[in-house]
Write a protein that holds these residues in place. Sequence first.
Motif, PDB file in Angstrom:
ATOM      1  N   ILE A  51      39.962  48.372  41.093  1.00  0.00           N
ATOM      2  CA  ILE A  51      39.599  47.361  40.092  1.00  0.00           C
ATOM      3  C   ILE A  51      40.163  46.000  40.485  1.00  0.00           C
ATOM      4  O   ILE A  51      39.491  44.967  40.340  1.00  0.00           O
ATOM      5  N   VAL A  52      41.399  45.987  40.997  1.00  0.00           N
ATOM      6  CA  VAL A  52      42.001  44.727  41.450  1.00  0.00           C
ATOM      7  C   VAL A  52      41.174  44.128  42.583  1.00  0.00           C
ATOM      8  O   VAL A  52      40.880  42.925  42.593  1.00  0.00           O
ATOM      9  N   MET A  53      40.790  44.958  43.530  1.00  0.00           N
ATOM     10  CA  MET A  53      39.998  44.483  44.666  1.00  0.00           C
ATOM     11  C   MET A  53      38.640  43.958  44.201  1.00  0.00           C
ATOM     12  O   MET A  53      38.179  42.893  44.638  1.00  0.00           O
TER      13      MET A  53
ATOM     14  N   VAL B 254      40.445  30.379  35.021  1.00  0.00           N
ATOM     15  CA  VAL B 254      40.391  31.378  33.944  1.00  0.00           C
ATOM     16  C   VAL B 254      40.307  32.781  34.529  1.00  0.00           C
ATOM     17  O   VAL B 254      41.037  33.689  34.099  1.00  0.00           O
ATOM     18  N   GLN B 255      39.453  32.978  35.515  1.00  0.00           N
ATOM     19  CA  GLN B 255      39.278  34.321  36.067  1.00  0.00           C
ATOM     20  C   GLN B 255      40.481  34.756  36.901  1.00  0.00           C
ATOM     21  O   GLN B 255      40.810  35.948  36.953  1.00  0.00           O
ATOM     22  N   ILE B 256      41.155  33.823  37.560  1.00  0.00           N
ATOM     23  CA  ILE B 256      42.381  34.188  38.290  1.00  0.00           C
ATOM     24  C   ILE B 256      43.474  34.593  37.308  1.00  0.00           C
ATOM     25  O   ILE B 256      44.254  35.526  37.569  1.00  0.00           O
ATOM     26  N   THR B 257      43.535  33.924  36.156  1.00  0.00           N
ATOM     27  CA  THR B 257      44.489  34.332  35.115  1.00  0.00           C
ATOM     28  C   THR B 257      44.188  35.755  34.649  1.00  0.00           C
ATOM     29  O   THR B 257      45.104  36.584  34.495  1.00  0.00           O
TER      30      THR B 257
ATOM     31  N   ILE C  20      45.057  41.858  34.965  1.00  0.00           N
ATOM     32  CA  ILE C  20      44.528  43.140  35.462  1.00  0.00           C
ATOM     33  C   ILE C  20      45.459  43.725  36.515  1.00  0.00           C
ATOM     34  O   ILE C  20      45.704  44.933  36.544  1.00  0.00           O
ATOM     35  N   THR C  21      45.996  42.860  37.381  1.00  0.00           N
ATOM     36  CA  THR C  21      46.853  43.322  38.478  1.00  0.00           C
ATOM     37  C   THR C  21      48.163  43.910  37.976  1.00  0.00           C
ATOM     38  O   THR C  21      48.588  44.980  38.421  1.00  0.00           O
ATOM     39  N   TYR C  22      48.803  43.216  37.050  1.00  0.00           N
ATOM     40  CA  TYR C  22      50.155  43.608  36.637  1.00  0.00           C
ATOM     41  C   TYR C  22      50.207  44.358  35.313  1.00  0.00           C
ATOM     42  O   TYR C  22      51.289  44.602  34.772  1.00  0.00           O
TER      43      TYR C  22
END
Length: 423
Positions: A358-360, A401-404, A409-411
């Motif tokens: 999902i992160v990828m 916004v999407q990087i936030t 999602i990552t952490y």
Amino acid sequence: MIWTLGAVPVSLLVIGTPIFALLLTGAVLTFIFYLTVPSIALHQIMFGGLENYALLAIPFFIFAGELMGAAGIADKLIVWVLALIGRMPGSLGVATVGASTLIGAISGASVATVAAVGKSLYPGLIRDGYGPRFASGLVSSSGAIDILIPPSIAMILYGAAAEQSIPKLFVAGILPGMLLALMMAGFVVVRALQMNIPRSGRFNLREFLATTWGAAPALFMPVFVLASIYLGFASPTEAGGFACLYAMIVGLYVYRTMSWNDVLEAAARSAMLTAQILVIVCTAALFSWILTISGIPQGLTNWLQSLNLESWAFLMAINVGLLIVGCFLDPTSAILVLTPLLMPLVKTVGIDPIHFGIVMTANLAIGMFTPPFGLNIFVARSVLGVPLETIYRGVLPFAVVQITALLIITYWPELSLILTRAL
């Protein structure tokens, strides 16, 4: 091997060579100059890369998306979303995000969503005062949600490359996809208030019920597909086949907006797109095999172990790397080339492979609309008639916004994994 596996492919990428050609060129040169393996192995490895049952789902979902597009389903979904949103601030902008999310749940093709939503809603966005920069950035970036919302072709490819469960990947993408859509919609509302965008329309129960009745066959399709997978009635491949049959019935006999000639044309387009994906699968399998026998994944694993990185630091480094890769490669190519390389590292650090998938996927979704080579940007320029520099400036706030959302999602692994435990 550095020049055949590194310098040559990168040089070919810079001059605009198709991905499959640069991968094949690097692999063939390595075979010629460095390997003593018989040349027949080259063909066996390439075609062996297609011997994965999960890949059968790809042409079905592509065909289903093409059929739904030919039947004009996108327009009905857009009308339904507009009726649902009502009079909230930034309603048309929020409807753009909502329509992109719903269409993504049907087609899984980001560029097709940008084209469909852009044609229908961009003129209204300009009329309401959003401006070309904001409107084109919104359309380009909203299409990226499709890659994270199941059913997703990117997730099928990752599942095949990483040998992970595709149903689990699909269900793992639901909450992250919803988070991404909600954060995009929230940003649109805030900007609409700051820009004093007038509220368009109002919620009317009778109109909403009428549009719901008209859009019901389209809205039921993702429910039908995903429920059949999660309840164990069908595999992803079988569900894709059922989706094609369902789309034909809806287009031919329910809405009556599609002819058998349209079905044949959709099949031809699907065959071309499937061929483009599978030729990359073949060449990426060969390239990855050479990297593996060269000991590169093992060397990276040993190097990572020597650094004693915590999982959070590893994920941050991977995020930065994938965001850069996404600016130059499409998700299909990036997933097929990088997944075999990264999986040993992921397992070494102790990260769940489903969560990492999902992160990828989220990383590469952002790459779909980031300069200089985001595919959505070029589709938007073609469909909307907006200069590239305007779109480049327009997508930047949406990238933030999407990087936030990506960092959340990552952490926060539970966001991806909590629903998978029910399977």
